[in-house]
Design an enzyme around this catalytic site. Structure first.
Site, PDB file in Angstrom:
ATOM      1  N   HIS A  82     -28.907  30.089  36.768  1.00  0.00           N
ATOM      2  CA  HIS A  82     -27.730  30.743  36.394  1.00  0.00           C
ATOM      3  C   HIS A  82     -27.093  30.880  37.793  1.00  0.00           C
ATOM      4  O   HIS A  82     -27.708  31.528  38.717  1.00  0.00           O
ATOM      5  CB  HIS A  82     -27.663  31.861  35.672  1.00  0.00           C
ATOM      6  N   ASP A 161     -21.327  40.084  24.093  1.00  0.00           N
ATOM      7  CA  ASP A 161     -20.818  40.057  25.357  1.00  0.00           C
ATOM      8  C   ASP A 161     -19.402  39.367  25.464  1.00  0.00           C
ATOM      9  O   ASP A 161     -18.536  39.800  26.420  1.00  0.00           O
ATOM     10  CB  ASP A 161     -21.556  38.991  26.321  1.00  0.00           C
ATOM     11  N   ARG A 168     -13.655  44.385  29.044  1.00  0.00           N
ATOM     12  CA  ARG A 168     -13.939  44.713  30.541  1.00  0.00           C
ATOM     13  C   ARG A 168     -12.924  44.051  31.551  1.00  0.00           C
ATOM     14  O   ARG A 168     -12.292  44.871  32.390  1.00  0.00           O
ATOM     15  CB  ARG A 168     -15.145  44.333  30.826  1.00  0.00           C
ATOM     16  N   SER A 183     -24.425  41.669  31.044  1.00  0.00           N
ATOM     17  CA  SER A 183     -23.688  40.365  30.691  1.00  0.00           C
ATOM     18  C   SER A 183     -24.151  39.247  30.953  1.00  0.00           C
ATOM     19  O   SER A 183     -24.515  38.439  29.912  1.00  0.00           O
ATOM     20  CB  SER A 183     -22.280  40.653  31.247  1.00  0.00           C
ATOM     21  N   LYS A 187     -27.420  36.607  27.930  1.00  0.00           N
ATOM     22  CA  LYS A 187     -26.985  35.231  27.686  1.00  0.00           C
ATOM     23  C   LYS A 187     -28.244  34.389  28.259  1.00  0.00           C
ATOM     24  O   LYS A 187     -28.520  33.517  27.528  1.00  0.00           O
ATOM     25  CB  LYS A 187     -25.686  34.721  28.338  1.00  0.00           C
TER      26      LYS A 187
END
Ligand code: URA
Length: 440
Positions: A82, A161, A168, A183, A187
């Site tokens: 990621h 999320d 947010r 968050s 995922k």
């Protein structure tokens, strides 16, 4: 249990229990807890933070709020990666084929461009015919057969999320380390891989503007991953300058091909070798130094490029554009951007470069905007390079002169030229593992 009491407990700086966090996530996803109470809790977390245990509990409650992908029917070690997002960041499409060509399985769900940052799915869709919305069965079969598949986020993954991120975004509670970490990690955990490599970007083009904040975020994410049994490593990499020379979708695919043909820009190649080596390390392919050599070899022997071709073909894409990049559709307008003075490039405000490429058509200003896949920027000069006034520093690709004019203004303002050579900045700032932080 009452939401009011949970908010009050966090407002007073106390640690929430797993049951309290579960109560909040369940109630919020089902619509029983209204946005105003969820926002009050987000703000209390923003102001007081969370302990490691609380952050891990929040992450797991979020991950379990929707589908948890089960990759156990695919043999071998599955490694995910990621990136926290950047400009010119096309690393996934280089490193996933490198590691897959060595037997590591990559079943990756990627995102679209967001704000000034590009997204892997948009880049992939610049390849004619390429499908990124595969159903689970086809996705799994490609990973089994080819070793790698990259698709868009699909299914009912982490609905908590989706709701919390949107909340947010409008309540000034994005920049909180436990909230960002939970968050992202919810995922990644829901996506099912055994190991996770995190590329935490730092600098003017990144979410985290300083190395210190990036290390704190990386530590929080590594701790969550390890806490729930996923081997996790984070690299803190530089996003104070665009990565490589290409910004924009098909332009970046051309650079992916060049890099996998061993002719890519030095900075991009070096970072990709480092990221791929860490994925191989996580998958148990030996010491980091051995993994680095393995990654380099897959570039120079052509195996990684071949793996990219196989993945693109399996997902319906036209591989002829990978073999011959001139087959990509070409932009109607090209403009060379000239240096305003003589000296050395000291800085390129990376966020502004990203915004300039969005102006050219490479990204979206609104969610529903179409993308111009051949729009973008090629940098002829990078930070540290010497330039003469009037020399070309970049070329713009777009569909109209007007877009060029607006983007040129932004781009010129993003570039700082000084008289002396700038101090060199490392591409890799730190590596964070469960054993601690190695500063580079
Ligand atoms: N990316 C995410 O997925 N979540 C955040 O909170 C921030 C960046």
């Amino acid at each position: 249990m009452r939401m009011y009491d949970i908010i009050a407990k966090k407002r007073d700086g106390n640690e929430l229990s797993e049951q309290e966090i579960q109560f909040f996530i369940d109630g919020y996803v089902k619509g029983n807890i209204p946005d105003y109470q969820a926002s009050a809790l987000m703000m209390a977390i923003y102001l007081h933070g969370m302990t490691e245990q609380e952050t891990a509990n929040l992450t797991m409650c979020m991950a379990r709020s929707g589908e948890m992908v089960d990759l156990s029917s695919i043999d071998g070690v599955k490694v995910d990666k990621h990136s926290t997002g950047g400009v010119g960041d096309k690393t996934t499409l280089i490193i996933a084929p490198i590691v897959a060509s060595l037997g590591v399985r990559v079943a990756k769900m990627s995102g679209r461009g967001l704000g000034h940052t590009g997204g892997t799915v948009d880049k992939m869709e610049s390849i004619p015919g390429m499908k990124t919305d595969l159903d689970r069965k086809t996705f799994f079969n490609i990973v089994r057969k080819v070793g790698v598949s990259v698709i868009g986020q699909s299914g009912n993954l982490v609905p908590a999320d989706k709701k919390l991120y949107a909340l947010r975004d409008v309540t000034a509670t994005i920049e909180s380390i436990p909230l960002i970490a939970s968050s992202i990690m919810s995922k990644k955990i829901a996506a099912g891989s055994d190991c996770i490599l995190l590329d935490v970007k730092t600098g003017s083009g990144a979410f985290m503007k300083t190395v210190e904040d990036s290390i704190q975020l990386a530590k929080a994410m590594v701790s969550i991953g390890e806490h729930v049994g996923r081997r996790t490593v984070a690299l803190i990499t530089d996003m104070d300058r665009p990565l490589g020379s290409a910004i924009g979708n098909s332009l970046e695919i051309c650079e992916v091909c060049e890099t996998l043909k061993n002719r890519g820009p030095k900075d991009l190649t070096a970072i990709c070798v480092e990221l791929a080596a860490n994925m191989l390390f996580l998958a148990g392919h030996g010491e980091l130094s051995t993994c680095r050599e393995l990654a380099k070899a897959q570039i120079s022997n052509g195996a990684a490029f071949q793996k990219l071709r196989e993945m693109v073909a399996a997902q319906g894409g036209d591989v002829s554009v990978l073999d011959d990049n001139s087959k990509f559709a070409q932009a109607a307008v090209r403009r060379e951007i000239k240096a305003r003075k003589t000296g050395f490039i000291h800085a390129m405000n990376t966020e502004q470069c990203g915004i300039a490429s969005v102006e050219l058509g490479a990204g979206r200003e609104k969610k529903e905007d179409p993308i111009d896949y051949c729009a973008g920027i090629i940098l002829q000069k990078k930070v540290g390079d010497q330039v003469k006034a009037g020399e070309t520093i970049a070329t713009f690709y777009t569909s109209s002169e007007q877009k060029c004019n607006e983007a040129e203004q932004l781009f010129q303002n993003a570039v700082t030229i000084g008289t002396e050579p700038p101090a060199s900045v490392p591409l890799l700032h730190a590596r964070v593992t469960k054993d601690g932080v190695e500063q580079h």
